[in-house]
Design an enzyme around this catalytic site. Structure first.
Site, mmCIF file in Angstrom:
data_model
loop_
_atom_site.group_PDB
_atom_site.id
_atom_site.type_symbol
_atom_site.label_atom_id
_atom_site.label_comp_id
_atom_site.label_asym_id
_atom_site.label_seq_id
_atom_site.Cartn_x
_atom_site.Cartn_y
_atom_site.Cartn_z
ATOM 1 N N ASP A 159 0.844 -1.200 0.000
ATOM 2 C CA ASP A 159 0.000 0.000 0.000
ATOM 3 C C ASP A 159 0.880 1.250 0.000
ATOM 4 O O ASP A 159 0.605 2.225 -0.702
ATOM 5 C CB ASP A 159 -0.920 -0.012 1.228
ATOM 6 C CG ASP A 159 -1.667 -1.328 1.347
ATOM 7 O OD1 ASP A 159 -2.434 -1.652 0.434
ATOM 8 O OD2 ASP A 159 -1.454 -2.054 2.347
ATOM 9 N N HIS A 187 -4.764 -3.264 6.511
ATOM 10 C CA HIS A 187 -4.537 -3.525 5.086
ATOM 11 C C HIS A 187 -5.879 -3.940 4.487
ATOM 12 O O HIS A 187 -6.180 -5.117 4.337
ATOM 13 C CB HIS A 187 -3.500 -4.637 4.884
ATOM 14 C CG HIS A 187 -3.472 -5.123 3.465
ATOM 15 N ND1 HIS A 187 -3.043 -4.345 2.422
ATOM 16 C CD2 HIS A 187 -3.879 -6.293 2.910
ATOM 17 C CE1 HIS A 187 -3.176 -5.019 1.289
ATOM 18 N NE2 HIS A 187 -3.678 -6.206 1.561
#
Ligand code: NAX
Length: 328
Positions: A159, A187
């Site tokens: 990410d 996440h």
């Protein structure tokens, strides 16, 4: 010559495993002078495929690869392990409720935590990639009471890298011009990529962007939903980029983050920034002397506060759900 580092990869026959193993064996995980010994853990049906990958690893004749063992037994896989990459997980399939998903993964990460507790080396470091990564890491950590909790982490580096790349494109700069970017929270789609503490050539990134609409309605959702966009385009989920991020996460952990910068990792909360103690949540972290430490003292404005709180609330729900299922 140095003693080889024992690196265990679970889900080794999967697509991330295939992208990951060759880079570990060629020295990208720990450095170009560190020999590694690989242990591959798979379920019985996939052991043969893992053996095929091991044949290809042999065929690369990597000077740093001092051996490969393949097993379907967690105790064997984690005996003496220094670096554990927990990639294999139970994916969500059609019609599966969140409770079913958490339960199926509890059945994987509980015994793996126990096996790490029983047999890992004193310096073991664990990175969980398999989803739901933060909560799977929490389950494994809770079943390894003899291992310092800080050794259990989950991956938000993909990410982080996605956010770097999106921001660099927007501003027409290179990724190396960007420092101090942070992914906060889970996440998942609730994650918060933070540009208010990031710097671009010394300027606050949010100011350099100077476009709150882009930040809120393009940047954040593009980063948070990038996994789905990759599936849509490629017909398969992120593999090489996920493997690359796992390499980055461990390399930084062991070798340190550069002075004047930080990275993102999901680590056990010490209560910083109002994140309940014990949750495995993503923070800004620096790596020093082989430890990830949460960057302290950042001022959090109302916009960031609300985003962080929303993602942390999701982690609390996941933790409560696995508690209710008796998994922790
Ligand atoms: P694959 O389905 O290709 O491979 C998973 C492998 O794990 C399979 O070979 C399977 O046999 C194995 N496995 C299942 N249970 C196991 C067990 N108990 N012990 C050992 N091996 C086991 O998935 P892949 O694309 O490689 O993705 C792996 C995981 O990474 C998934 O959970 C995925 O959701 C997750 N991801 C996490 C990311 C992150 O940023 N944290 C990004 C990429 C990826 O989506």
């Amino acid at each position: 010559t140095r003693t080889p580092v024992n690196v265990t990869v679970t889900g080794a026959a999967g697509q991330i495993g295939y992208a990951l193993l060759f880079r570990i064996a060629s020295g990208h995980l720990l450095g170009p002078d560190v020999p590694v010994r690989l242990r591959l853990l798979e379920i019985p049906q996939a052991v043969k495929a893992a053996e095929g990958t091991a044949m290809e690893l042999d065929d690369c004749a990597f000077p740093l690869l001092s051996g490969i063992d393949i097993t379907d037994d967690a105790k064997t896989a984690f005996d003496g392990v220094n670096i554990a990459l927990l990639v294999g997980a139970r994916p969500r399939t059609k019609g599966m409720e969140r409770g079913d998903l958490l339960e199926a993964n509890g059945g994987i990460f509980k015994p793996q935590g126990e096996a790490i507790n029983a047999g890992a080396a004193d310096d073991v470091r664990v990175l969980v990639v398999g989803n739901p990564a933060n909560t799977n890491a929490l389950i494994a950590q809770q079943h390894a009471p003899d291992v310092p909790a800080e050794r259990f982490t989950a991956m938000t580096r993909l990410d982080h890298n996605r956010a770097l790349s999106q921001l660099a494109k927007k501003l027409g700069v290179t990724v190396s011009d960007i420092k101090k970017l942070t992914i906060w929270g889970n996440h998942s789609a609730t994650q918060y990529p933070d540009l208010f503490h990031a710097e671009v050539n010394g300027q606050v990134a949010a100011q350099a962007v100077n476009d709150q609409d882009w930040l809120e309605n393009t940047f954040i959702p593009t980063v948070a939903k990038r996994g789905a966009a990759i599936i849509e385009a490629r017909g398969a989920s992120s593999a090489a980029s996920a493997a690359n991020a796992a390499i980055d996460h461990v390399y930084s952990w062991v070798n340190g983050t550069p002075e004047g910068d930080w990275t993102s990792a999901a680590v056990v909360s010490d209560g910083s920034y109002g994140v309940p103690e014990g949750l495995i949540s993503s923070f800004p972290v620096v790596a020093k002397d082989g430890r990830y430490e949460i960057v302290q003292g950042l001022e959090i404005d109302d916009f960031s506060r609300a985003r962080i709180d929303a993602s942390v609330a999701e982690l609390v729900e996941e933790r409560d759900a696995v508690k209710a299922l008796g998994l922790i």
